[in-house]
Design a protein around this motif. Structure first.
Motif, PDB file in Angstrom:
ATOM      1  N   THR A 286      -6.785   1.669  80.517  1.00 30.70           N
ATOM      2  CA  THR A 286      -7.837   2.525  81.060  1.00 30.70           C
ATOM      3  C   THR A 286      -8.928   1.694  81.726  1.00 30.70           C
ATOM      4  O   THR A 286      -9.361   1.995  82.839  1.00 30.70           O
ATOM      5  N   LEU A 287      -9.381   0.623  81.051  1.00 32.45           N
ATOM      6  CA  LEU A 287     -10.461  -0.201  81.609  1.00 32.45           C
ATOM      7  C   LEU A 287     -10.034  -0.826  82.941  1.00 32.45           C
ATOM      8  O   LEU A 287     -10.745  -0.705  83.944  1.00 32.45           O
ATOM      9  N   LEU A 288      -8.870  -1.470  82.947  1.00 33.39           N
ATOM     10  CA  LEU A 288      -8.410  -2.114  84.182  1.00 33.39           C
ATOM     11  C   LEU A 288      -8.214  -1.082  85.282  1.00 33.39           C
ATOM     12  O   LEU A 288      -8.583  -1.297  86.438  1.00 33.39           O
ATOM     13  N   SER A 289      -7.642   0.054  84.894  1.00 33.45           N
ATOM     14  CA  SER A 289      -7.374   1.099  85.865  1.00 33.45           C
ATOM     15  C   SER A 289      -8.670   1.626  86.485  1.00 33.45           C
ATOM     16  O   SER A 289      -8.735   1.883  87.686  1.00 33.45           O
ATOM     17  N   LEU A 290      -9.718   1.754  85.654  1.00 32.47           N
ATOM     18  CA  LEU A 290     -11.003   2.238  86.178  1.00 32.47           C
ATOM     19  C   LEU A 290     -11.562   1.257  87.206  1.00 32.47           C
ATOM     20  O   LEU A 290     -12.030   1.663  88.268  1.00 32.47           O
ATOM     21  N   VAL A 291     -11.501  -0.052  86.898  1.00 33.85           N
ATOM     22  CA  VAL A 291     -12.038  -1.056  87.830  1.00 33.85           C
ATOM     23  C   VAL A 291     -11.298  -0.968  89.161  1.00 33.85           C
ATOM     24  O   VAL A 291     -11.912  -0.874  90.231  1.00 33.85           O
TER      25      VAL A 291
END
Lengths: 314, 296
Positions: B102-107
């Motif tokens: 989720t974190l990487l995808s958001l960035v």
């Protein structure tokens, strides 16, 4: 605005997304088409440097494979049964919800609940509800410890119990369970979209109909459905696309055997066929099957769009 | 004579309206009855899951079912469920994969949505259209080659294989770009005049203003990890697989008998976080969903 400095910066921002898309989206599209035409392609032998003939044999093998026909039949049957049933039910529920004041918010919440579930987990609950615990069903030595809550309910209303999913169950009974589960699962999304559409219909149409003394059934078919047709077309098209990719709901009910214990694979679908081929290291055949599935979805979607162009009123 | 006619007509009218009123009430009762019956059908599996997970096996297999457990066996069932399916390990796997992806995808999504919404470069519209076109292709078509790619990369049975192939979602980029476009360009130009860097502008203005969309993306992405089944089954073994994989076969003994109360306890454990998300974050899911039709 467009100077070279900006250009350079935009590509930096896009870089991570583009690299991942090239590797995991664009390359697969090219490669899967390539593999489909390489006869008997297998990754392991390919890495060792084997060469493959280019022809249509993978497609022929897929179509001739004995299990393929039943996979295709199951997929098509589930689609043409669940899409109309769930659409009509969702339409009735949405219209009913839109016409009430008390409890509207509460009921709307209840109807959205199945959306936020795990389809394997809730499939297992459905399996438990339809499952009989016992032995030697349908024979003289039959022992039934418990017939399952659904059969209990049927017997309570004076019906006879049905062997839904156990050993010796019929294809018809299996399909009935699948249709009930898939419709249950498909309702929340459709209700959400249709209710959203209903709430944006101009109230003046209904006031005019009221003054003219139009009957309720006629209001539904002559005002509500036509004005709702873009949303109806949307839920039907996405319903067909989802229906052709049905697989995990069957794993939920029947487990990885995809059928009752005495007839494994009876309810396998097109997507299941692709994964079976892949697990059996037949990448070429899996690719051909995936292209066939894509072709079917494309044709059905184009037909849907064509029909809705004639029927949809904006 | 005329008076009599008028009286009769008045009576007719009042009869008609009384009939109409009765009809209206009846119709309302029918509508409510229909909705409540449908709602009960929707809720029944959840009810059955919860009460079954509380019963003893002996009570579960009674030929006359009990609608509320006589003997409550909650603790034994739930702890058995945890140990039999090694749910705690699978839960940690799922949490790790869900949070990292989720974190990487958001960035990645924020950066590309910003480029598509605010920056100018050659071929922008064509590139965006090409990305949208890939959304029409069924995911199974990608899986075959991706399976091969991750084997060659040596990612089999790692967390990487569960995270990296699904980091970019064209749909999320599309969703966020639409949101970014609603923010007036004047703000961006003013920030440029003040000498604010793009990253700072993105962090201070764009992200706070599009927080609801980012929350929708986060929830859908986390739910995706929680519910994913096919891909982890293909590329991982037990120690790296996700929670849904542990669920289906863990409770059937070698002789084919299933301990249903324990199985239902495991199902309830897996459903519970989703239920919490539903209670507290429903409106974000509904917002995301009504624009997509994509589950997870």
């Amino acid at each position: 605005m467009v100077d070279s400095k900006h250009q350079w910066k935009a590509w930096i921002y896009l870089l991570p997304a583009l690299v991942l898309i090239l590797v995991f989206t664009v390359w697969p599209i090219i490669n899967t088409v390539r593999l489909a035409f390489l006869e008997n392609y297998n990754m392991m032998t390919a890495l060792k440097g084997a060469k493959f003939n280019i022809n249509f044999n993978n497609f022929i093998k897929v179509v001739q494979y004995p299990g393929f026909k039943s996979c295709l039949l199951n997929t098509v049957l589930l689609c043409i049964l669940t899409v109309p049933i769930s659409t009509v039910l969702a339409l009735l529920i949405a219209v009913a919800l839109n016409s009430i004041k008390g409890l509207q918010k509460f009921l709307q919440t209840v109807f959205f609940l199945p959306y936020v579930t795990n389809s394997i987990a809730i499939g297992m609950v459905f399996a438990a509800m339809f499952n009989m615990v016992g032995n030697a069903y349908g024979t003289q030595n039959e022992i039934i410890v418990t017939a399952g809550i659904i059969n209990n309910i049927i017997e309570f209303f004076g019906g006879t119990r049905v062997n839904w999913i156990n050993v010796g169950s019929s294809y018809l009974a299996n399909m009935t369970v699948m249709v009930i589960y898939i419709v249950w699962n498909a309702l929340p999304f459709k209700i959400l979209i249709l209710l959203g559409g209903l709430q944006s219909i101009n109230k003046q149409y209904y006031d005019a109909a009221k003054i003219d003394g139009t009957r309720k059934g006629r209001i539904l078919t002559r005002i509500t459905v036509p004005l709702l047709s873009p949303m109806l077309a949307y839920v039907i098209i996405t319903g067909f696309i989802g229906g052709f990719k049905e697989y995990t709901s069957i794993v939920g009910i029947f487990g990885e055997k995809l059928g009752p214990a005495d007839d494994a694979g009876r309810l396998n679908t097109m997507v299941g066929y692709i994964y079976d081929s892949l697990a059996g290291k037949h990448q070429g055949r899996a690719s051909a099957a995936a292209l066939i599935l894509f072709g079917i979805i494309l044709v059905v979607t184009l037909i849907n769009l064509r029909v809705s162009k004639k029927r949809v009123h904006y | 004579m005329a008076d009599e006619k008028d009286v009769m007509r008045a009576r007719d009218i009042s009869q008609v309206s009384a009939k109409q009123r009765v009809g209206k009430v009846l119709f309302h009762i029918l509508v409510y009855a229909f909705l409540i019956i449908m709602a009960l059908i929707i809720l029944f599996p959840f009810y059955w899951m919860i009460i079954s997970s509380m019963k003893t096996y002996e009570e579960y297999i009674r030929s006359v079912p009990t609608l509320w457990p006589h003997e409550i066996n909650v603790i034994a069932n739930y702890s058995n469920a945890f140990s039999q399916a090694s749910l705690s390990r699978l839960f940690l796997n799922t949490l790790y994969v869900g949070v990292v992806s989720t974190l990487l995808s958001l960035v990645i999504t924020v950066l590309s949505a910003f480029a598509f919404a605010r920056l100018e470069f050659k071929g922008k519209n064509a590139l965006f259209a090409a990305l949208l076109a890939t959304m029409m292709i069924p995911g199974e078509l990608f899986t075959i080659t991706n399976y091969q790619t991750v084997t060659v990369f040596g990612w089999m049975n790692t967390y990487t294989v569960l995270i990296v192939p699904f980091l970019v979602s064209v749909f999320y980029i599309y969703l966020l770009r639409q949101n970014f476009l609603q923010i007036p360009n004047e703000l961006y130009l003013a920030a440029k005049v003040d000498g604010t860097s793009d990253i700072k502008y993105l962090w201070k203005v764009m992200i706070p203003l599009s927080l609801p969309t980012l929350i929708s993306i986060t929830i859908l992405k986390m739910m995706g990890a929680w519910n994913s089944y096919i891909w982890p089954r293909l590329v991982t073994k037990d120690d790296h697989s996700l929670i849904t994989n542990g669920l289906r076969n863990a409770f059937t003994a070698n002789d084919g008998t299933t301990n249903y109360p324990v199985q239902m306890a495991a199902v309830a454990i897996v459903s519970f976080p989703l239920f919490l998300v539903f209670v507290f974050l429903r409106k974000y899911i509904m917002k995301g969903v009504s624009r997509s039709g994509i589950k997870g």
